[in-house]
Design an enzyme around this catalytic site. Sequence first.
Site, PDB file in Angstrom:
ATOM      1  N   ASP A 286       0.865  -1.171   0.000  1.00  0.00           N
ATOM      2  CA  ASP A 286       0.000   0.000   0.000  1.00  0.00           C
ATOM      3  C   ASP A 286       0.917   1.240   0.000  1.00  0.00           C
ATOM      4  O   ASP A 286       2.147   1.133   0.148  1.00  0.00           O
ATOM      5  CB  ASP A 286      -0.943  -0.020   1.214  1.00  0.00           C
ATOM      6  CG  ASP A 286      -2.167   0.864   0.956  1.00  0.00           C
ATOM      7  OD1 ASP A 286      -2.132   1.687   0.019  1.00  0.00           O
ATOM      8  OD2 ASP A 286      -3.157   0.754   1.703  1.00  0.00           O
TER       9      ASP A 286
HETATM   10  C1  BGC Z   1      -4.985   3.282   0.324  1.00  0.00           C
HETATM   11  C2  BGC Z   1      -5.226   2.252  -0.772  1.00  0.00           C
HETATM   12  C3  BGC Z   1      -5.067   2.882  -2.123  1.00  0.00           C
HETATM   13  C4  BGC Z   1      -3.709   3.516  -2.215  1.00  0.00           C
HETATM   14  C5  BGC Z   1      -3.396   4.123  -3.567  1.00  0.00           C
HETATM   15  C6  BGC Z   1      -3.745   4.095   0.102  1.00  0.00           C
HETATM   16  O1  BGC Z   1      -3.676   5.169   0.960  1.00  0.00           O
HETATM   17  O2  BGC Z   1      -4.922   2.609   1.558  1.00  0.00           O
HETATM   18  O3  BGC Z   1      -6.494   1.688  -0.612  1.00  0.00           O
HETATM   19  O4  BGC Z   1      -5.265   1.920  -3.118  1.00  0.00           O
HETATM   20  O5  BGC Z   1      -3.624   4.542  -1.232  1.00  0.00           O
HETATM   21  O6  BGC Z   1      -4.076   5.281  -3.804  1.00  0.00           O
END
Ligand code: BGC
Length: 765
Positions: free
Chosen positions: A290
């Site tokens: 993530d």
């Molecule tokens: C979130 C994810 C997301 C990623 C990319 C993160 O902060 O937890 O769910 O896919 O950002 O934008």
Amino acid sequence: MKIFRLFIVAFLSALFLMSCSKDKLQQTEDRQMNAFIDDLMGKMTLEEKLGQLNLPSSGDITTGEARSSDIAEKIRDGKVGGLFNIKSAAKIRDVQKIAVEESRLHIPLIFGMDVIHGYQTVFPIPLGLSCSWDMELIEKSARIAAQEASADGICWTFSPMVDIARDPRWGRIAEGSGEDAYLGSQIAKAMVRGYQGDDLRKNNTIMACVKHFALYGAAEAGRDYNTTDMSRIRMYNEYLPPYKAAVDAGAGSVMVSFNEIDGIPATANKWFITDLLRNQWKFSGFVVTDYTGIFEMIDHGLGDLKTVSALALKAGTDMDMVSEGFLTTLSESLKEGKISEKEIDRACRRVLEAKYRLGLFDDPYKYCDLKRAETEIFTSENRQAAREIAAQSFVLLKNDKQILPLQAKGTIALVGPLADNRENMPGTWSVAADFSKAVSLFDGLKNAVGNQAKIIYAKGANVVDDPELDARVSVFGKPTQWDNRPKNVMIAEAVAAARKADVVIAAVGEPAEMSGECSSRSNIDLPENQRELLEALLATGKPVVMVLFNGRPLSISWEKAHVPAILDVWFGGSEAGDAIADVLFGNVNPSGKLSATFPQNVGQVPIFYNHKNTGRPLAEGKWFQKFRSNYLDVPNDPLYPFGYGLSYTTFEYKNLNLSNPVLTKSGKLTVSVEVANTGNYDGAEVVQLYVRDLVGSVTRPVKELKGFQKIFLKKGESRTVEFTLTEEDLRFYNSNLDFVSEPGEFKVFVGTNSDDVLEAGFVLK
Ligand code: BGC
């Protein structure tokens, strides 16, 4: 008879041959892919391999600037494997061109985005979508999202989010399918099918990324990013099934979560990524972190960037989102012998395989057809589908004296902070939406009534009273439209509007950014000032319909007790306003059912229907018994149970019947029930089947959803609905984590929600 047998043999042989040739085809394709990647990797330097593992965010690249940006330089040097959250086919084409024409090995980039519930045509937030209990529609929403996103250059979505969540304080409950592993698993499969279709190489399908692996929804105290800790047996039975279902459905990638589990952040958790996901579940795609997941392990307390990057790679993580830990530290770790070249190669290969499977090596610009971008996005057909799907997601919580549906006549007072707010309709994670094109409730009502009725609008209240809190919930361009007037002036204006009207529609609840990422709440009531507005409106004696916007279950006990009609509309997407009007005026009869329990107050949280019994269960119908499991100040019952949702019509259930009192290991049991539409409207009903395993080697939940069917009955019509149960449906993970069933007595329940059921019993032999 003989001919029939011959026919069967021929048919089965044909099937067998087909599956063999399919397998063969797959094997040949895999061989070709491996040969291609072997050859490519043979030419790659260590730096170029590490580049494939690097996934920066697009930053602020705009068309034309792409070539001179910082990222462009890195792409030229082969230091980038993919980019995310860059919007438009034109920009993506520009950037892809740098990778393909100016980098040494011409390796195309993969382009990802958070296409969570639609692209430009936005569907309801996932929690709302899940309340439709309609797998075909959910799959269709993902299909349309894939079509639109792929028309605009995107080939990879960070969805589905399948985290089970039982704590509505956690704002990200909005992004998932609620509290139940069975429903969540069906939805996970439908979403993957919708995104990936039957062929990832087509230019209108995109790769799914199952997230957040794992257990992210069980954050302590409902506070985002917080620690999770749970027993393996709970995890296997109650939290892991939707991830597994998505993997089994063929999801091409998995995103690991921010949280730690057993003291190790998911990003570096070898047990999760390698032992469970790869070895037990046979996942063959790639694993991405993530956002800054690797970097964050420094704050988790696992060491510096070099140490945590090596830990993540060794655990089985393949791609580094944003941290640049892989890019900048792994070669040194390799020199020091902390990681092996084999580990780097393994990760690099998986990323290249994903690109190959998407067909990017054949045509890196396959998603960059600017004509498609002009003609296939936000089409009237897609918007119509979004409107229909949104109406299926709404849950009618209360409808005293059949206030709803409304008639399009007389004077309607439309009041409330969410009544005239287009930007807040799409809800959390609608990054590709054009907020100005969303349909507000005010727009929707006007479209619906034309000049048949008069609408008087008054804002009535801000979403919250506190300007600082208001600022915290409008960070991402979804303004709450703060009104500087004093509270009493706004309420007085709304009351004056109500007095002139025949009916009041109060659009209240949370703004879109009060749920979603980093939007946890410790108080899940309707904000106090909105409650005061409702009180004032009710005091006029006019009928009040509460249209509730929310990204989580709310503790609306007061509202349930006082407001005569409540329609929960979540965040319905770009067409929300029209869809709400469709339901308010009865063009669509609501049929949504809750996928997460509504608590009476926040102190009951976590509250969910499939809990255990305890050794001191409370007697049914009681609030309190000394030395039983209960609270002094609130009953154990939820405000609204899982599976709950009313209709404008009524459904009667009778004659629950089992084909046999005994189910054998290889047999089948047919559970049938008669459902009749006994009211005055045609309507859809979600018939739900639950079971309880009465005695087990480990304790079992008091009820578990094992099947559901959404049926449509004309008024006066009745139908026998049948479910088939087999031994497999009764399996669970025991203390050894073996997936088994155990002979003995079971109860089976069928009904309109998890509480209101008919009951029968059978024995598994
Ligand atoms: C979130 C994810 C997301 C990623 C990319 C993160 O902060 O937890 O769910 O896919 O950002 O934008």
